[in-house]
Design a protein around this motif. Structure first.
Motif, short mmCIF file in Angstrom:
data_model
loop_
_atom_site.label_atom_id
_atom_site.label_comp_id
_atom_site.label_asym_id
_atom_site.label_seq_id
_atom_site.Cartn_x
_atom_site.Cartn_y
_atom_site.Cartn_z
N THR A 128 0.85 -1.18 0.00
CA THR A 128 0.00 0.00 0.00
C THR A 128 0.89 1.24 0.00
OG1 THR A 128 -1.75 -1.12 1.22
CG2 THR A 128 -1.76 1.28 1.28
N VAL A 129 0.65 2.16 -0.93
CA VAL A 129 1.42 3.40 -0.97
C VAL A 129 1.02 4.25 0.24
CG1 VAL A 129 1.92 5.52 -2.25
CG2 VAL A 129 1.65 3.36 -3.48
N VAL A 130 2.02 4.60 1.07
CA VAL A 130 1.75 5.41 2.25
C VAL A 130 2.33 6.81 2.13
CG1 VAL A 130 1.48 3.42 3.78
CG2 VAL A 130 3.74 4.49 3.53
N ALA A 131 3.23 7.02 1.16
CA ALA A 131 3.80 8.36 0.94
C ALA A 131 4.24 8.46 -0.51
CB ALA A 131 4.97 8.61 1.88
N ASN A 132 4.13 9.68 -1.05
CA ASN A 132 4.63 9.91 -2.40
C ASN A 132 5.01 11.37 -2.56
OD1 ASN A 132 2.28 11.43 -3.68
ND2 ASN A 132 1.26 9.59 -2.93
N ALA A 133 5.87 11.62 -3.55
CA ALA A 133 6.33 12.99 -3.82
C ALA A 133 7.12 13.01 -5.11
CB ALA A 133 7.21 13.50 -2.68
N LYS A 134 7.31 14.20 -5.61
CA LYS A 134 8.31 14.46 -6.64
C LYS A 134 9.45 15.16 -5.91
CE LYS A 134 5.59 14.54 -10.79
NZ LYS A 134 4.18 14.90 -10.77
N ILE A 135 10.65 14.62 -6.07
CA ILE A 135 11.82 15.14 -5.37
C ILE A 135 12.79 15.74 -6.38
CG2 ILE A 135 13.79 14.54 -3.89
CD1 ILE A 135 11.20 14.17 -2.38
N ASN A 136 13.22 16.96 -6.11
CA ASN A 136 14.20 17.66 -6.95
C ASN A 136 15.58 17.49 -6.34
OD1 ASN A 136 12.04 18.80 -8.50
ND2 ASN A 136 11.75 20.29 -6.87
N VAL A 137 16.52 17.07 -7.17
CA VAL A 137 17.89 16.84 -6.70
C VAL A 137 18.89 17.46 -7.68
CG1 VAL A 137 17.32 14.72 -5.44
CG2 VAL A 137 18.02 14.58 -7.84
N PHE A 138 20.11 17.63 -7.19
CA PHE A 138 21.20 18.16 -8.01
C PHE A 138 22.44 17.33 -7.77
CE2 PHE A 138 24.85 21.18 -8.33
CZ PHE A 138 24.84 21.31 -9.72
N GLN A 139 23.01 16.81 -8.85
CA GLN A 139 24.28 16.10 -8.78
C GLN A 139 25.24 16.83 -9.72
OE1 GLN A 139 24.80 11.97 -10.32
NE2 GLN A 139 25.31 11.53 -8.19
N PRO A 140 26.18 17.59 -9.13
CA PRO A 140 27.06 18.38 -9.99
C PRO A 140 27.90 17.50 -10.90
CG PRO A 140 27.80 18.45 -7.68
CD PRO A 140 26.50 17.70 -7.71
N PRO A 141 28.02 17.89 -12.17
CA PRO A 141 28.82 17.10 -13.11
C PRO A 141 30.29 16.99 -12.67
CG PRO A 141 27.48 18.71 -14.29
CD PRO A 141 27.35 19.01 -12.83
N ASP A 142 30.82 18.06 -12.09
CA ASP A 142 32.20 18.06 -11.60
C ASP A 142 32.15 18.33 -10.10
OD1 ASP A 142 34.86 18.53 -10.85
OD2 ASP A 142 35.32 19.61 -12.71
N GLU A 143 32.14 17.26 -9.33
CA GLU A 143 31.98 17.34 -7.87
C GLU A 143 33.05 18.22 -7.22
OE1 GLU A 143 32.65 13.90 -4.67
OE2 GLU A 143 31.03 13.47 -6.07
N ALA A 144 34.31 18.01 -7.55
CA ALA A 144 35.41 18.76 -6.93
C ALA A 144 35.30 20.25 -7.23
CB ALA A 144 36.75 18.20 -7.39
N ALA A 145 35.03 20.61 -8.48
CA ALA A 145 34.91 22.02 -8.85
C ALA A 145 33.73 22.67 -8.14
CB ALA A 145 34.77 22.15 -10.37
N PHE A 146 32.63 21.95 -8.03
CA PHE A 146 31.45 22.49 -7.36
C PHE A 146 31.76 22.79 -5.89
CE2 PHE A 146 27.66 21.95 -4.74
CZ PHE A 146 26.83 22.90 -5.31
N ILE A 147 32.41 21.85 -5.21
CA ILE A 147 32.74 22.05 -3.80
C ILE A 147 33.71 23.21 -3.65
CG2 ILE A 147 33.93 21.01 -1.82
CD1 ILE A 147 32.64 18.32 -2.72
#
Length: 152
Positions: A128-147
């Motif tokens: 039984t579905v008890v929770a649902n959502a649309k989740i927005n996420v971001f995964q930077p293409p260049d992790e080191a440069a982003f940090i």
């Protein structure tokens, strides 16, 4: 057998999900499970479980597992990602109850080359579905440069 340690950077006590069940590295989907225990960082005695809003983080960590599965399938390292927010999080229960197992299903429905993605997510309890959502996420293409750009 693929484990969460192979797929996400979260480690206990911040890793809230227990098991990676399966995924699709082309469609960027995942099915993960969690069994609620008193060891969970967000467990509350007065609720006898986790507050309902913790479902968003269960979804986000399952998204991380889906991305990690995709990256591993492409021969890449797992990467960090950021939860940007949720749209229309709906939860039909007031808590994720102690001793119960919940299945989290996530599927990417939109992706941009910038690293922004939207996932359709649901949490089930005994099918039984008890929770649902649309989740927005971001995964930077260049992790080191982003940090470096963001935090230095």
């Amino acid at each position: 057998m693929t484990t969460l340690t192979d797929l996400i950077k979260h480690q206990p006590p911040m890793r809230l999900i227990d098991r990676f069940i399966d995924g699709d590295n082309v469609e960027t989907t995942a099915h993960c499970d969690v069994t609620i225990t008193t060891d969970n960082l967000f467990y509350r005695d007065e609720l006898g479980g986790l507050p309902a809003h913790v479902g968003v983080e269960l979804m986000a960590q399952s998204i991380a597992a889906a991305a990690g599965y995709r990256n591993r399938g492409a021969g890449e390292d797992i990467k960090i990602g950021f939860l940007l927010g949720s749209r229309k999080y709906q939860c039909a229960i007031d808590r994720f109850a102690l001793g119960e197992t919940y299945s989290i299903h996530v599927a990417e429905i939109h992706a941009e080359s910038s690293g922004l993605s939207v996932f359709q997510c649901e949490i089930k309890h005994q099918e039984t579905v008890v929770a649902n959502a649309k989740i927005n996420v971001f995964q930077p293409p260049d992790e080191a440069a982003f940090i470096e750009d963001t935090y230095e």
